[in-house]
Design a protein around this motif. Structure first.
Motif, PDB file in Angstrom:
ATOM      1  N   ARG A  63      42.614  50.533  76.567  1.00 26.95           N
ATOM      2  CA  ARG A  63      41.704  50.040  75.533  1.00 26.95           C
ATOM      3  C   ARG A  63      42.411  49.049  74.612  1.00 26.95           C
ATOM      4  O   ARG A  63      41.865  47.989  74.276  1.00 26.95           O
ATOM      5  CB  ARG A  63      41.139  51.212  74.730  1.00 26.95           C
ATOM      6  CG  ARG A  63      40.094  50.794  73.713  1.00 26.95           C
ATOM      7  CD  ARG A  63      39.524  51.992  72.988  1.00 26.95           C
ATOM      8  NE  ARG A  63      38.759  52.839  73.890  1.00 26.95           N
ATOM      9  CZ  ARG A  63      39.118  54.053  74.246  1.00 26.95           C
ATOM     10  NH1 ARG A  63      40.252  54.567  73.811  1.00 26.95           N
ATOM     11  NH2 ARG A  63      38.362  54.757  75.066  1.00 26.95           N
ATOM     12  N   GLU A  64      43.633  49.399  74.210  1.00 28.77           N
ATOM     13  CA  GLU A  64      44.379  48.487  73.341  1.00 28.77           C
ATOM     14  C   GLU A  64      44.734  47.196  74.078  1.00 28.77           C
ATOM     15  O   GLU A  64      44.680  46.101  73.501  1.00 28.77           O
ATOM     16  CB  GLU A  64      45.652  49.170  72.837  1.00 28.77           C
ATOM     17  CG  GLU A  64      45.399  50.301  71.845  1.00 28.77           C
ATOM     18  CD  GLU A  64      44.615  49.833  70.628  1.00 28.77           C
ATOM     19  OE1 GLU A  64      44.890  48.707  70.133  1.00 28.77           O
ATOM     20  OE2 GLU A  64      43.716  50.562  70.185  1.00 28.77           O
ATOM     21  N   GLU A  65      45.087  47.313  75.353  1.00 28.47           N
ATOM     22  CA  GLU A  65      45.396  46.115  76.132  1.00 28.47           C
ATOM     23  C   GLU A  65      44.163  45.231  76.284  1.00 28.47           C
ATOM     24  O   GLU A  65      44.262  43.998  76.219  1.00 28.47           O
ATOM     25  CB  GLU A  65      45.938  46.515  77.507  1.00 28.47           C
ATOM     26  CG  GLU A  65      47.327  47.147  77.457  1.00 28.47           C
ATOM     27  CD  GLU A  65      47.779  47.622  78.826  1.00 28.47           C
ATOM     28  OE1 GLU A  65      46.933  47.623  79.752  1.00 28.47           O
ATOM     29  OE2 GLU A  65      48.961  47.990  78.960  1.00 28.47           O
ATOM     30  N   GLU A  66      42.988  45.855  76.499  1.00 28.73           N
ATOM     31  CA  GLU A  66      41.766  45.069  76.611  1.00 28.73           C
ATOM     32  C   GLU A  66      41.434  44.366  75.300  1.00 28.73           C
ATOM     33  O   GLU A  66      41.002  43.206  75.291  1.00 28.73           O
ATOM     34  CB  GLU A  66      40.606  45.970  77.036  1.00 28.73           C
ATOM     35  CG  GLU A  66      40.661  46.397  78.494  1.00 28.73           C
ATOM     36  CD  GLU A  66      39.467  47.242  78.883  1.00 28.73           C
ATOM     37  OE1 GLU A  66      38.794  47.759  77.958  1.00 28.73           O
ATOM     38  OE2 GLU A  66      39.211  47.388  80.082  1.00 28.73           O
ATOM     39  N   ARG A  67      41.642  45.064  74.200  1.00 30.08           N
ATOM     40  CA  ARG A  67      41.388  44.433  72.906  1.00 30.08           C
ATOM     41  C   ARG A  67      42.318  43.245  72.691  1.00 30.08           C
ATOM     42  O   ARG A  67      41.897  42.188  72.196  1.00 30.08           O
ATOM     43  CB  ARG A  67      41.581  45.461  71.784  1.00 30.08           C
ATOM     44  CG  ARG A  67      40.474  46.513  71.719  1.00 30.08           C
ATOM     45  CD  ARG A  67      40.796  47.583  70.700  1.00 30.08           C
ATOM     46  NE  ARG A  67      39.708  48.558  70.575  1.00 30.08           N
ATOM     47  CZ  ARG A  67      39.795  49.679  69.876  1.00 30.08           C
ATOM     48  NH1 ARG A  67      40.925  49.971  69.236  1.00 30.08           N
ATOM     49  NH2 ARG A  67      38.767  50.501  69.813  1.00 30.08           N
ATOM     50  N   THR A  68      43.586  43.429  73.069  1.00 29.90           N
ATOM     51  CA  THR A  68      44.543  42.325  72.938  1.00 29.90           C
ATOM     52  C   THR A  68      44.138  41.166  73.831  1.00 29.90           C
ATOM     53  O   THR A  68      44.201  39.993  73.421  1.00 29.90           O
ATOM     54  CB  THR A  68      45.953  42.819  73.312  1.00 29.90           C
ATOM     55  OG1 THR A  68      46.325  43.903  72.451  1.00 29.90           O
ATOM     56  CG2 THR A  68      46.968  41.696  73.161  1.00 29.90           C
ATOM     57  N   HIS A  69      43.707  41.491  75.059  1.00 29.81           N
ATOM     58  CA  HIS A  69      43.298  40.443  76.000  1.00 29.81           C
ATOM     59  C   HIS A  69      42.075  39.686  75.486  1.00 29.81           C
ATOM     60  O   HIS A  69      42.027  38.441  75.542  1.00 29.81           O
ATOM     61  CB  HIS A  69      42.987  41.072  77.356  1.00 29.81           C
ATOM     62  CG  HIS A  69      42.494  40.106  78.388  1.00 29.81           C
ATOM     63  ND1 HIS A  69      43.299  39.135  78.946  1.00 29.81           N
ATOM     64  CD2 HIS A  69      41.252  39.942  78.941  1.00 29.81           C
ATOM     65  CE1 HIS A  69      42.594  38.420  79.802  1.00 29.81           C
ATOM     66  NE2 HIS A  69      41.348  38.893  79.820  1.00 29.81           N
ATOM     67  N   ILE A  70      41.075  40.422  74.986  1.00 32.98           N
ATOM     68  CA  ILE A  70      39.874  39.768  74.465  1.00 32.98           C
ATOM     69  C   ILE A  70      40.205  38.914  73.254  1.00 32.98           C
ATOM     70  O   ILE A  70      39.709  37.784  73.105  1.00 32.98           O
ATOM     71  CB  ILE A  70      38.807  40.831  74.121  1.00 32.98           C
ATOM     72  CG1 ILE A  70      38.331  41.535  75.397  1.00 32.98           C
ATOM     73  CG2 ILE A  70      37.632  40.193  73.396  1.00 32.98           C
ATOM     74  CD1 ILE A  70      37.456  42.736  75.138  1.00 32.98           C
ATOM     75  N   SER A  71      41.053  39.469  72.381  1.00 32.70           N
ATOM     76  CA  SER A  71      41.457  38.696  71.209  1.00 32.70           C
ATOM     77  C   SER A  71      42.154  37.413  71.610  1.00 32.70           C
ATOM     78  O   SER A  71      41.896  36.340  71.032  1.00 32.70           O
ATOM     79  CB  SER A  71      42.381  39.551  70.331  1.00 32.70           C
ATOM     80  OG  SER A  71      42.880  38.788  69.255  1.00 32.70           O
ATOM     81  N   ARG A  72      43.025  37.491  72.617  1.00 33.08           N
ATOM     82  CA  ARG A  72      43.746  36.296  73.062  1.00 33.08           C
ATOM     83  C   ARG A  72      42.782  35.289  73.694  1.00 33.08           C
ATOM     84  O   ARG A  72      42.901  34.083  73.459  1.00 33.08           O
ATOM     85  CB  ARG A  72      44.833  36.691  74.062  1.00 33.08           C
ATOM     86  CG  ARG A  72      45.731  35.531  74.490  1.00 33.08           C
ATOM     87  CD  ARG A  72      46.793  35.979  75.464  1.00 33.08           C
ATOM     88  NE  ARG A  72      47.682  36.978  74.863  1.00 33.08           N
ATOM     89  CZ  ARG A  72      47.761  38.239  75.257  1.00 33.08           C
ATOM     90  NH1 ARG A  72      47.005  38.670  76.256  1.00 33.08           N
ATOM     91  NH2 ARG A  72      48.576  39.073  74.665  1.00 33.08           N
ATOM     92  N   GLU A  73      41.835  35.802  74.475  1.00 35.93           N
ATOM     93  CA  GLU A  73      40.873  34.884  75.094  1.00 35.93           C
ATOM     94  C   GLU A  73      40.006  34.201  74.048  1.00 35.93           C
ATOM     95  O   GLU A  73      39.734  32.993  74.130  1.00 35.93           O
ATOM     96  CB  GLU A  73      39.989  35.638  76.088  1.00 35.93           C
ATOM     97  CG  GLU A  73      40.653  35.897  77.425  1.00 35.93           C
ATOM     98  CD  GLU A  73      39.632  36.182  78.508  1.00 35.93           C
ATOM     99  OE1 GLU A  73      39.597  35.422  79.486  1.00 35.93           O
ATOM    100  OE2 GLU A  73      38.888  37.147  78.353  1.00 35.93           O
ATOM    101  N   LEU A  74      39.550  34.961  73.056  1.00 36.61           N
ATOM    102  CA  LEU A  74      38.730  34.368  72.008  1.00 36.61           C
ATOM    103  C   LEU A  74      39.512  33.323  71.219  1.00 36.61           C
ATOM    104  O   LEU A  74      38.981  32.263  70.863  1.00 36.61           O
ATOM    105  CB  LEU A  74      38.219  35.463  71.064  1.00 36.61           C
ATOM    106  CG  LEU A  74      37.176  36.427  71.656  1.00 36.61           C
ATOM    107  CD1 LEU A  74      36.876  37.541  70.674  1.00 36.61           C
ATOM    108  CD2 LEU A  74      35.894  35.684  72.014  1.00 36.61           C
ATOM    109  N   HIS A  75      40.782  33.642  70.954  1.00 35.23           N
ATOM    110  CA  HIS A  75      41.591  32.711  70.167  1.00 35.23           C
ATOM    111  C   HIS A  75      41.997  31.492  70.988  1.00 35.23           C
ATOM    112  O   HIS A  75      41.827  30.338  70.548  1.00 35.23           O
ATOM    113  CB  HIS A  75      42.832  33.429  69.632  1.00 35.23           C
ATOM    114  CG  HIS A  75      43.746  32.533  68.862  1.00 35.23           C
ATOM    115  ND1 HIS A  75      44.763  31.797  69.454  1.00 35.23           N
ATOM    116  CD2 HIS A  75      43.801  32.223  67.543  1.00 35.23           C
ATOM    117  CE1 HIS A  75      45.397  31.096  68.541  1.00 35.23           C
ATOM    118  NE2 HIS A  75      44.836  31.338  67.359  1.00 35.23           N
TER     119      HIS A  75
END
Length: 394
Positions: A187-199
């Motif tokens: 879950r934390e990795e997915e949040r990091t991945h989504i955050s990176r993609e959005l940014h």
């Protein structure tokens, strides 16, 4: 080798039944002593008592003061892999080795060895079959005087299956703990991945769009640079929309909401073939896959996880997906022609994909069977009970 279908009910039912039956051992021993005591009063009670003992499902053994067997019923002979004739007159230690746990000597108090999850009146013993194999037993031991002699009577039950269930439950509990920890990490990795993609993706696109908009404002009316800036802005907007759809699609397939489970699976199949160059066939009828969101999502994720495992581990060239309704349930079969799955692979604590599939199936009270026939690939069979169809929705 195919594993039996697994469900929480399959695991818990033998354990609960064994717990209830183990409590009956002491009562059975007391009843047996009462029968033996009453048998001394006449031939009719004696015959009735002997019939009860001979037909009892539990193993019953009686010994004299020297701990030699004077009575053994057919259930006891079957349990130890021998005959009643062979048991009578034999020393008790031949079947209950002293090195494991001794039966109390005549005249001493009953042994009461409390074991977690069992009644304190039950004893934990180790038996030895005629073949020499050891196996776990649970027994109730009672002693009484008869014609001036001490007779020890033991009622035994083989608890091999119960211990296997307990080990399976403990293993399942440990796997669930590790799965929970893994899911937190994922879950934390997915949040990091989504955050990176959005940014990195949408953020950069919107920043470039703002720069073009600033330049556009600075242009005088009729500037020859305006068409180029407008075209660039249009391209950036289209790219941003595509990125947004991709990110949303990774979180939840749009086809589930827009077309239903059948089209979502068809899209998954096509994507699987394109990404991994593995032929994949879907056998299903669209009308049979009209389900509510809970079932559709669970089935999609199960098939998705199965295909991921095939791509990573199976070395397969062909995959077949079959889904059909049968007697109020949905049956799912996923098979490949890869190297096959080993039993050790299914027992690995880190097999989070398989554990996740099982949990999704169990969450809607289904059964799952995973197995392999040698090197001829792996097959997953799932049966999911379905809620009754709503006639108004058809």
């Amino acid at each position: 080798m195919r594993q039996p279908a697994l469900s929480r009910k399959n695991l818990l039912t033998p354990l609960l039944s064994a717990a209830l039956l183990s409590g009956a051992l002491l009562a059975g021993a007391r009843l047996l002593l009462a029968l033996l005591s009453g048998a001394r009063d006449g031939a009719a009670p004696r015959n009735r008592s002997r019939n009860i003992i001979q037909n009892a499902r539990d193993a019953i053994i009686s010994t004299d003061e020297t701990q030699r067997i004077v009575l053994a019923n057919p259930s006891a002979a079957a349990m130890f892999g021998t005959t009643v004739r062979a048991m009578q007159g034999a020393p008790l230690r031949q079947f209950l080795p002293r090195g494991a746990k001794r039966v109390p000597a005549p005249g001493t108090r009953e042994q009461r060895a409390p074991v977690h999850g069992r009644r304190a009146t039950d004893d934990s013993l180790t038996g030895q079959k005629a073949s020499g194999a050891y196996f776990p037993l649970e027994g109730s031991i009672s002693t009484q005087a008869e014609d001036g002699h001490q007779i020890t009577t033991i009622i035994l039950r083989d608890i091999t299956e119960r211990l296997q269930v307990q080990r399976q439950l403990q293993q399942s509990y440990s796997q669930l703990q590790e799965l929970s920890a893994a899911l937190q990490t994922i879950r934390e990795e997915e949040r990091t991945h989504i955050s990176r993609e959005l940014h990195d993706d949408l953020g950069q696109l919107l920043a470039a769009l703002r720069m073009d908009l600033t330049l556009l404002r600075q242009q005088p009316p009729g500037s020859p640079a305006m068409p180029g800036l407008l075209h660039s802005m249009d391209e950036l907007l289209l790219t941003a929309i595509a990125s947004l759809r991709r990110i949303a699609g990774n979180l939840r397939p749009r086809a589930l909401d827009e077309g239903g489970l059948y089209f979502a699976l068809e899209g998954l199949r096509q994507d699987f073939e394109r990404r991994h160059a593995i032929a994949c066939r879907l056998d299903a009828v669209e009308d049979e896959l009209i389900l509510d969101d809970r079932y559709s999502t669970a089935i999609f994720r199960i098939v998705q996880e199965a295909l991921t495992n095939i791509a990573r581990h199976a070395q397969a060239r062909n995959v077949r997906l079959r889904l059909h309704r049968d007697d109020g349930a949905l049956r799912i079969a996923i098979e490949d022609d890869g190297r096959g799955i080993r039993d050790s692979d299914m027992d690995k604590a880190a097999s989070f994909g398989l554990i996740g599939m099982r949990e999704r199936v169990w969450a809607i009270h289904g059964d799952i069977l995973i197995g392999s026939d040698g090197n001829r690939g792996t097959r997953i069979d799932i049966r999911m009970p379905l809620p009754p169809r709503d006639p108004a929705a058809q």
